[in-house]
Enzyme design. Structure first.
Site, PDB file in Angstrom:
ATOM      1  N   ILE A  14      -5.165  -3.958   4.776  1.00 56.72           N
ATOM      2  CA  ILE A  14      -4.130  -4.996   4.743  1.00 56.72           C
ATOM      3  C   ILE A  14      -2.751  -4.425   4.427  1.00 56.72           C
ATOM      4  CG2 ILE A  14      -5.666  -6.921   4.204  1.00 56.72           C
ATOM      5  CD1 ILE A  14      -5.025  -6.557   1.265  1.00 56.72           C
ATOM      6  N   GLY A  15      -2.695  -3.116   4.193  1.00 51.38           N
ATOM      7  CA  GLY A  15      -1.402  -2.493   3.942  1.00 51.38           C
ATOM      8  C   GLY A  15      -1.531  -0.978   3.911  1.00 51.38           C
ATOM      9  N   THR A  18       2.919   5.656   2.554  1.00 49.33           N
ATOM     10  CA  THR A  18       2.965   7.086   2.841  1.00 49.33           C
ATOM     11  C   THR A  18       1.741   7.806   2.301  1.00 49.33           C
ATOM     12  OG1 THR A  18       5.375   6.996   2.717  1.00 49.33           O
ATOM     13  CG2 THR A  18       4.358   9.171   2.596  1.00 49.33           C
ATOM     14  N   VAL A  22      -4.153  -0.055   1.309  1.00 49.07           N
ATOM     15  CA  VAL A  22      -4.668  -1.219   0.590  1.00 49.07           C
ATOM     16  C   VAL A  22      -5.665  -1.928   1.496  1.00 49.07           C
ATOM     17  CG1 VAL A  22      -4.128  -3.380  -0.585  1.00 49.07           C
ATOM     18  CG2 VAL A  22      -2.499  -1.474  -0.665  1.00 49.07           C
ATOM     19  N   ASP A 130      11.758  -0.553  -7.997  1.00 48.44           N
ATOM     20  CA  ASP A 130      11.487  -0.806  -6.574  1.00 48.44           C
ATOM     21  C   ASP A 130      11.246  -2.293  -6.340  1.00 48.44           C
ATOM     22  OD1 ASP A 130      11.237  -0.147  -3.904  1.00 48.44           O
ATOM     23  OD2 ASP A 130       9.143   0.503  -4.055  1.00 48.44           O
TER      24      ASP A 130
END
Length: 266
Positions: A14-15, A18, A22, A130
């Site tokens: 799902i993600g 670098t 996930v 971030d």
């Protein structure tokens, strides 16, 4: 790594980043769906592992707030670090994109919770470094939760508050960082949070340019960027005090959570 030995049934990706992936998963131990962030240590330098990855692990162990993503378990091996986390349905950027932008009433509900989570972090002397819409996840119940403390820093005791490491995504990054100055990471978080508010109430970025030098030029010009006349004066004021070019004049997180705009009833 065979994750079935930990009672984890791995699902779709799902993600991807670098150095991490996930995936969805089902935890037999928890009897619920979870998300697993799998960090590939072979893609990281020894310095990064010692400095940033170990810090991310300790932050997730120490932090407990309803608007910070919950980590149920951390699994370490010589090749990987795994964060077993609560499941989220999407990130804030995807939700804004699907609706163009939020009304002030809807934005206030989300933003207040995000600001309270960041206030919790700052009280713990943790700067996220971030903050962006993509790092704010939404649960099935539409609860916003800050995630990804991979670039976070902890300022303890009498340590200097100033940092020099370039962190964050350029469009959310404070001008002092883009200029290469030593910076206060807590004030840099405020700038990024201001960009988040701008995005959710306008559906656009205040400074959106893929060219870093152009972005710096835009930021160092007058920061009286155009805001929609449909936004209340109170909302515009909150955005402006967060997107203050001079970090010494930029408000702190406690001023944000006490701002009049957040006190208005939904």
């Amino acid at each position: 790594m065979d994750l079935t030995i930990f009672g984890l049934e791995i699902g779709e990706v799902i993600g991807e980043g670098t150095y991490s992936t996930v995936r969805k998963a089902f935890s037999q131990k928890l009897q619920k769906l979870v998300a697993i962030k799998i960090i590939d240590k072979s893609k990281l330098s020894d310095n990064y592992i010692a400095k940033f990855l170990s810090r991310e692990v300790s932050i997730f162990v120490e932090c407990s707030h309803p608007n910070i993503i919950k980590v149920y378990q951390i699994i370490e091996s010589s090749e990987h670090t795994l964060f077993i986390m609560e499941e989220a349905k999407m990130d804030l950027f995807d939700l804004v994109e699907s609706q163009d932008y939020f009304s002030e009433e809807v934005a206030r509900s989300y933003f207040k919770q995000i600001a309270q989570a960041l206030e919790y972090c700052h009280i713990q002397r943790i700067a996220h470094r971030d903050i962006k819409c993509e790092n704010i996840l939404l649960t099935a119940d539409n609860i916003p939760k800050i995630t990804d403390f991979g670039l976070a820093t902890c300022i303890k005791g009498s340590e200097s508050c100033l940092c020099s490491t370039f962190c964050g995504s350029a469009a959310y990054t404070a001008p002092e960082i883009l200029n290469g100055d030593n910076y206060d990471p807590f004030k840099a978080d405020i700038w990024s949070l201001g960009v988040v508010l701008y995005v959710i109430v306008t559906g656009s970025m205040p400074f959106d340019d893929s060219d870093l030098s152009k972005l710096k030029e835009l930021q160092t010009q007058s920061l009286k960027f155009p805001l929609s006349p449909t936004l209340s004066a109170c909302c515009q004021n909150l955005i402006n005090v967060m997107l203050e070019k001079n970090p010494k004049k930029r408000v702190s997180i406690n001023h944000i959570v006490e701002h009049q705009w957040l006190e208005e009833s939904n």
